[in-house]
Design a protein around this motif. Structure first.
Motif, PDB file in Angstrom:
ATOM      1  N   ALA A 264      74.662  34.070  34.233  1.00 33.56           N
ATOM      2  CA  ALA A 264      73.577  33.844  33.326  1.00 33.56           C
ATOM      3  C   ALA A 264      72.317  34.552  33.759  1.00 33.56           C
ATOM      4  CB  ALA A 264      73.287  32.382  33.265  1.00 33.56           C
ATOM      5  N   LEU A 265      71.582  34.923  32.814  1.00 32.75           N
ATOM      6  CA  LEU A 265      70.366  35.674  33.095  1.00 32.75           C
ATOM      7  C   LEU A 265      69.194  34.741  32.947  1.00 32.75           C
ATOM      8  CD1 LEU A 265      71.513  38.587  30.872  1.00 32.75           C
ATOM      9  CD2 LEU A 265      71.866  38.291  33.288  1.00 32.75           C
ATOM     10  N   SER A 266      68.137  35.075  33.642  1.00 31.45           N
ATOM     11  CA  SER A 266      67.011  34.158  33.600  1.00 31.45           C
ATOM     12  C   SER A 266      66.263  34.301  32.287  1.00 31.45           C
ATOM     13  CB  SER A 266      66.082  34.420  34.770  1.00 31.45           C
ATOM     14  OG  SER A 266      65.277  35.513  34.483  1.00 31.45           O
ATOM     15  N   ALA A 267      65.399  33.334  32.046  1.00 29.32           N
ATOM     16  CA  ALA A 267      64.760  33.238  30.735  1.00 29.32           C
ATOM     17  C   ALA A 267      63.909  34.460  30.412  1.00 29.32           C
ATOM     18  CB  ALA A 267      63.914  31.977  30.688  1.00 29.32           C
ATOM     19  N   GLY A 268      63.186  34.918  31.408  1.00 32.22           N
ATOM     20  CA  GLY A 268      62.279  36.028  31.140  1.00 32.22           C
ATOM     21  C   GLY A 268      62.961  37.384  31.115  1.00 32.22           C
ATOM     22  N   MET A 269      64.249  37.384  30.781  1.00 25.98           N
ATOM     23  CA  MET A 269      65.029  38.598  30.950  1.00 25.98           C
ATOM     24  C   MET A 269      64.892  39.583  29.806  1.00 25.98           C
ATOM     25  SD  MET A 269      67.163  39.374  33.354  1.00 25.98           S
ATOM     26  CE  MET A 269      68.287  40.220  32.275  1.00 25.98           C
TER      27      MET A 269
ATOM     28  N   ARG B 297      67.297  27.401  41.441  1.00 24.91           N
ATOM     29  CA  ARG B 297      67.377  28.137  40.186  1.00 24.91           C
ATOM     30  C   ARG B 297      66.056  28.008  39.432  1.00 24.91           C
ATOM     31  NH1 ARG B 297      70.638  29.956  35.671  1.00 24.91           N
ATOM     32  NH2 ARG B 297      68.998  31.151  34.628  1.00 24.91           N
ATOM     33  N   GLU B 298      65.590  26.755  39.313  1.00 26.03           N
ATOM     34  CA  GLU B 298      64.369  26.523  38.554  1.00 26.03           C
ATOM     35  C   GLU B 298      63.177  27.168  39.259  1.00 26.03           C
ATOM     36  OE1 GLU B 298      64.369  22.462  37.179  1.00 26.03           O
ATOM     37  OE2 GLU B 298      62.334  22.674  36.396  1.00 26.03           O
ATOM     38  N   LEU B 299      63.133  26.992  40.584  1.00 25.18           N
ATOM     39  CA  LEU B 299      62.041  27.577  41.360  1.00 25.18           C
ATOM     40  C   LEU B 299      62.075  29.103  41.281  1.00 25.18           C
ATOM     41  CD1 LEU B 299      59.762  27.348  43.512  1.00 25.18           C
ATOM     42  CD2 LEU B 299      61.552  27.353  45.244  1.00 25.18           C
ATOM     43  N   GLY B 300      63.247  29.665  41.459  1.00 25.89           N
ATOM     44  CA  GLY B 300      63.378  31.127  41.469  1.00 25.89           C
ATOM     45  C   GLY B 300      62.978  31.744  40.139  1.00 25.89           C
ATOM     46  N   ASP B 301      63.387  31.113  39.031  1.00 23.55           N
ATOM     47  CA  ASP B 301      63.010  31.637  37.721  1.00 23.55           C
ATOM     48  C   ASP B 301      61.499  31.633  37.543  1.00 23.55           C
ATOM     49  OD1 ASP B 301      65.592  32.129  37.098  1.00 23.55           O
ATOM     50  OD2 ASP B 301      65.871  30.422  35.750  1.00 23.55           O
ATOM     51  N   GLU B 302      60.856  30.551  38.029  1.00 22.81           N
ATOM     52  CA  GLU B 302      59.400  30.451  37.907  1.00 22.81           C
ATOM     53  C   GLU B 302      58.710  31.497  38.787  1.00 22.81           C
ATOM     54  OE1 GLU B 302      57.608  28.760  35.876  1.00 22.81           O
ATOM     55  OE2 GLU B 302      55.648  29.216  36.772  1.00 22.81           O
ATOM     56  N   LEU B 303      59.259  31.693  39.997  1.00 26.25           N
ATOM     57  CA  LEU B 303      58.665  32.694  40.894  1.00 26.25           C
ATOM     58  C   LEU B 303      58.764  34.081  40.280  1.00 26.25           C
ATOM     59  CD1 LEU B 303      60.003  31.555  44.397  1.00 26.25           C
ATOM     60  CD2 LEU B 303      57.688  31.283  43.492  1.00 26.25           C
ATOM     61  N   CYS B 304      59.898  34.394  39.676  1.00 29.23           N
ATOM     62  CA  CYS B 304      60.075  35.705  39.054  1.00 29.23           C
ATOM     63  C   CYS B 304      59.095  35.884  37.913  1.00 29.23           C
ATOM     64  CB  CYS B 304      61.508  35.859  38.550  1.00 29.23           C
ATOM     65  SG  CYS B 304      62.694  36.058  39.870  1.00 29.23           S
ATOM     66  N   LYS B 305      58.872  34.802  37.163  1.00 30.14           N
ATOM     67  CA  LYS B 305      57.940  34.882  36.052  1.00 30.14           C
ATOM     68  C   LYS B 305      56.544  35.193  36.577  1.00 30.14           C
ATOM     69  CE  LYS B 305      56.869  31.594  32.772  1.00 30.14           C
ATOM     70  NZ  LYS B 305      57.249  30.250  32.306  1.00 30.14           N
TER      71      LYS B 305
ATOM     72  N   ALA C  67      55.733  36.562  39.407  1.00 34.62           N
ATOM     73  CA  ALA C  67      55.659  37.882  40.040  1.00 34.62           C
ATOM     74  C   ALA C  67      55.941  39.001  39.042  1.00 34.62           C
ATOM     75  CB  ALA C  67      56.642  37.954  41.203  1.00 34.62           C
ATOM     76  N   LYS C  68      56.133  38.623  37.782  1.00 33.98           N
ATOM     77  CA  LYS C  68      56.438  39.577  36.704  1.00 33.98           C
ATOM     78  C   LYS C  68      57.655  40.441  37.054  1.00 33.98           C
ATOM     79  CE  LYS C  68      51.950  39.643  34.572  1.00 33.98           C
ATOM     80  NZ  LYS C  68      51.331  38.684  35.536  1.00 33.98           N
ATOM     81  N   LEU C  69      58.726  39.760  37.486  1.00 35.43           N
ATOM     82  CA  LEU C  69      59.949  40.472  37.841  1.00 35.43           C
ATOM     83  C   LEU C  69      61.065  40.006  36.922  1.00 35.43           C
ATOM     84  CD1 LEU C  69      59.736  39.998  41.696  1.00 35.43           C
ATOM     85  CD2 LEU C  69      59.459  42.162  40.491  1.00 35.43           C
ATOM     86  N   LYS C  70      62.004  40.888  36.702  1.00 35.35           N
ATOM     87  CA  LYS C  70      63.183  40.529  35.935  1.00 35.35           C
ATOM     88  C   LYS C  70      64.260  40.135  36.938  1.00 35.35           C
ATOM     89  CE  LYS C  70      65.442  43.696  33.714  1.00 35.35           C
ATOM     90  NZ  LYS C  70      65.936  44.693  32.765  1.00 35.35           N
ATOM     91  N   CYS C  71      64.788  38.946  36.808  1.00 25.99           N
ATOM     92  CA  CYS C  71      65.726  38.470  37.824  1.00 25.99           C
ATOM     93  C   CYS C  71      67.057  38.069  37.217  1.00 25.99           C
ATOM     94  CB  CYS C  71      65.156  37.267  38.566  1.00 25.99           C
ATOM     95  SG  CYS C  71      63.685  37.667  39.493  1.00 25.99           S
ATOM     96  N   THR C  72      68.098  38.195  38.015  1.00 23.11           N
ATOM     97  CA  THR C  72      69.414  37.739  37.593  1.00 23.11           C
ATOM     98  C   THR C  72      70.067  37.054  38.784  1.00 23.11           C
ATOM     99  OG1 THR C  72      71.529  38.431  36.687  1.00 23.11           O
ATOM    100  CG2 THR C  72      70.440  39.976  38.128  1.00 23.11           C
TER     101      THR C  72
END
Lengths: 267, 241, 296
Positions: B12-17, B51-59, B61-66
């Motif tokens: 699954a890909l993160s929300a901000g993908m 998962r929840e923390l990592g998605d928020e951190l990526c958001k 840091a303006k990064l696209k994460c998977t």
């Protein structure tokens, strides 16, 4: 710590003699060779004992399979199908589960230890593979030899033990050598699936795994296990070659079947 | 043993993908077998605190994460080999690991390790203690006087206590607490061990820029209290910052 | 690999706690996670289907090399056959995938980024230029999965190729000398004899060994999870492990026994079917051949 000190401290670590704690930092090649070699003792233990006990069971199973009595050949066929038709990995897992149940019912508590439990699984497994080899050999014993035995007036047990069985062993020996080698290879699965390691006493792969985890580098410890196994494979081939020579000592030299390491049977 | 895996998991890909593919994707490596930190949920996706923390951190840091899963045993070798870019797998910051990889600042307080057993009266100094192979807890028990018995997965260590193979299991308290809460036959002992440091995100030593981005994101979550909210949600037994 | 995401198959599955046993089971067995399990059966079958011919190709190359008249290639062929077969396959599975991955990336780095000045090894890190990464870090997830699958196939093929090479080497030796001499008598070159006589004739001698190898290959698949493929053992462990109500809508105890029994049945059936098919193939191949199998 010199390499000799390391050997004294860890050479027998896998059976609980020597230094209690495994090395924690500053890992040397010497430590890796010593501890992995120490673990190899368990691979040899499992291999030798499973092969020895399995040999007798396999002969019994081969005879049962060749028997015309359905009460004998049906169970033998099922036994061989289950142990040859499923991966050893899954056999270990299921066996550990069953052994735990037996222990919980109050009987045979030693079954859940790798030394006993895994040995039983390996023995049954190799017996199934070898039984198939021995069965094939029994069926290919030349008719002429049996007729010759008849002509000498041999019957029943004495005909079997003095003519049929020795010949079938001669025929089966090359394939059986392969089975032996693969059995030794299979012993690396013992602590890898199902059976827990107590007090950090494990086999060669267990210690290699320990070093790979501590050094974060899989490219040293695992190849060391590989080297040890190449040596072990060579040793097995030569021992079985010696037995083969003895089995065929009545034949002229050029007629003796050469042992070839052919991958006929594995799990 | 926890074995090698390279991650084949489609997790699954993160929300901000849906962002434009201007930036390359950051691949987040995790184990997926260590609730509540990270686990595979019923849908087959990575879920949990990290998962929840990592998605928020990526958001932030303006990064696209998977997300990708990898077996615990080879999680560090695969990071340094470049198969993914970060590790968020409930990994305590230890000096040994720090020599090989870099860590961001910790995103949890040091989590004590707890014993779980069938009764309060077990002897944890002389008895049989189960632990997962190649964990800091296994190393701890090997050094204490107790008899260590190692299993490949956390699941099996719990099973060993239930079926009497081991007197107690030593593991992170936040892993054991939900299990003890639902199974009345299992109890957490009062004695706890402080073994590891806090949990941090692991990165390659040569990825200084990425480390700085995530450090800043973690700091901003610490500052505005969102990290504490996540800790309260997923790790109720863990101390906030 | 790809589970079906967040959807549930049956509309009544939103609140499993309230369901009866049958409905509960129908929901439980159709979760996205179980789809992962079902998908992994296909993955294993696909891997077997691709690995078998690839390993055969490796084996053919190894056998030809081992028979070669050039010292170097003969030495290489025999080294490959005996070293790989002397070591338990699991040992290779522990480090081959990373080795293959790094090897491929290193080669691509040399070709694609000749101007790159930074070293590839920086301390513990293995860093190639972004263009050499395999797959590219901007690649979608399915590319990464296919690549992982590909490295697993390659690892299996290298290991089992050595076994196949040994079987084929033996089979080539077993082709009666007279048949080859007949070829020479017809004025064929060495190359022609090889392709027109030796290769077509060797299969009947190779088939028993290759059938066994196929069985061995089937039984090595539980180790696939070591190679980064989420195989049936990975999912059986994951699904069978006990689940607490906090993290799953379907809490249950330790059900690994049932999942592993399922795997046992799968392997027994698969072995049985393979045996029957190989038996038929053997009978067809032996037709018209001067072997014991044909006269029966």
């Amino acid at each position: 710590m010199s390499c000799w000190d390391t050997i004294q401290a860890y050479a027998l670590r896998s059976i609980g003699i020597g230094e209690r704690l495994l090395p924690k930092s500053d890992f040397t090649l010497c430590q890796q060779f010593t501890l992995i070699g120490s673990g190899l003792m368990w691979n040899i233990y499992f291999g030798v004992l499973a092969l020895t006990f399995g040999f007798f069971l396999a002969n019994a199973m081969a005879l049962a399979k060749a028997s015309k009595n359905p009460w004998l050949n049906r169970p033998a066929n099922w036994f061989i199908l289950v142990f040859r038709g499923s991966p050893l990995f899954i056999q270990f897992f299921l066996a550990y589960f069953i052994f735990l149940r037996i222990k919980q019912s109050g009987a045979l508590p030693w079954l859940t230890s790798a030394q006993a439990g895994a040995l039983i699984v390996l023995m049954l497994n190799t017996a199934a593979y070898s039984a198939e080899i021995f069965y094939g050999a029994l069926r290919s014993v030349p008719k002429g030899e049996v007729e010759a035995a008849d002509a000498y007036g041999m019957t029943g047990w004495s005909r079997f033990i003095r003519v049929i069985w020795p010949t079938s062993m001669r025929l089966a020996w090359p394939a059986y050598t392969n089975e032996a080698i693969f059995l030794f290879h299979a012993t690396t699965l013992v602590f890898f699936s199902g059976f827990p390691a107590w007090q950090q006493r494990g086999d060669a792969l267990y210690y290699a795994n320990y070093f790979a985890d501590k050094t974060f580098n899989p490219f040293i410890a695992y190849p060391i296990v590989g080297l040890y196994f190449i040596a072990l494979t060579l040793a097995i081939t030569s021992i079985f070659g010696l037995i083969n020579r003895r089995l065929n000592r009545h034949l002229p030299r050029e007629k003796r079947p050469r042992l070839r390491f052919r991958p006929q049977y594995i799990r | 043993m926890k074995k090698l895996i390279l991650s084949a998991a489609a997790l699954a890909l993160s929300a901000g993908m849906a962002l434009a593919a201007s930036h390359s994707t950051i691949r987040m490596g995790t184990e997926g077998a260590y609730p509540p930190y990270n686990f595979i949920n019923d849908k087959g996706e990575v879920d949990g605190f990290e998962r929840e923390l990592g998605d928020e951190l990526c958001k932030r840091a303006k990064l696209k994460c998977t997300w990708v899963t990898n077996e615990w045993d080879s999680i560090i070798p695969n990071l340094v080999s470049g198969n993914y870019d970060t590790i968020m797998a409930g990994m305590s910051i230890t000096p040994e690991r720090d020599e090989v990889i870099d860590f961001t600042q910790a995103y949890t307080q040091p989590d004590p390790s707890a014993y779980m057993a069938l009764s309060d009266s077990v002897d944890i100094t002389g008895g049989v203690i189960a632990a997962q192979t190649n964990t800091i807890q296994a190393g701890f028990v090997a050094q204490s006087g107790a008899t260590l018995v190692e299993f490949a997965t956390p699941e099996e260590t719990i099973a060993a206590v239930r079926n009497g193979e081991a007197d107690a299991v030593l593991a992170d308290k936040s892993y054991l607490a939900p299990i003890a809460a639902e199974d009345s036959s299992l109890v957490l002992l009062a004695k706890e061990e402080l073994i590891g440091g806090g949990v941090g995100m692991g990165l390659r030593e040569s990825d200084g820029e990425l480390k700085a981005k995530f450090n800043a994101a973690i700091q901003s979550m610490k500052d505005d209290g969102t990290l504490n909210a996540l800790i309260a949600k997923w790790l109720p037994d863990s101390a906030p910052f | 690999m790809s589970p079906s995401g967040g959807r549930t198959i049956f509309s009544y599955c939103t609140d499993p706690e309230t369901l009866g046993r049958l409905a509960w089971a129908s929901c439980y067995l159709t979760t996205g996670k179980h789809m992962g399990l079902y998908w992994s059966f296909l993955t294993v079958l696909a891997l077997l289907a691709i690995t078998a011919p690839t390993a055969l190709l490796f084996g053919f190359g190894g056998a030809v090399a081992a028979r070669s008249h050039f010292f170097a290639s003969r030495w290489f062929g025999r080294f490959y056959i005996s070293v790989v077969r002397g070591v338990p396959d699991i040992i290779f599975f522990m480090f081959f995938v990373i080795a293959i991955d790094q090897g491929l990336e290193w080669a691509r780095h040399q070709i694609l980024c000749p101007d790159w000045t930074e070293p590839i090894r920086q301390g513990n890190d293995f860093r190639v230029c972004p263009a050499a990464k395999l797959p590219l870090s901007s690649a979608p997830q399915w590319v990464h999965e296919v690549y992982g699958f590909f490295t697993a196939v390659l690892t299996f093929s290298i290991v089992f190729g050595a076994f196949a090479a040994n079987v084929l080497f033996g089979a080539m030796q077993a082709v009666p000398q007279g048949q080859l001499e007949t070829g020479a008598a017809y004025g064929m070159s060495r190359r022609q004899t090889f392709w027109r006589i030796l290769v077509p004739q060797m299969w009947v001698y190779a088939l028993p060994g290759l059938s066994n190898l196929w069985m061995i290959l089937i039984k090595a698949t539980p180790l696939l999870f070591l190679l980064g493929v989420e195989d049936i053992v990975y999912w059986a462990r994951e699904l069978g492990g006990s689940k607490t109500a906090r993290f799953s809508d379907y809490p249950h105890g330790d059900w690994r026994l049932w999942y592993f029994l399922g795997l046992l049945v799968f392997y027994l059936v698969f072995t049985k079917i393979s045996e029957a098919l190989l038996e038929r193939l053997m009978r067809r191949l032996s037709r018209g051949q001067a072997t014991l199998g044909a006269t029966v």
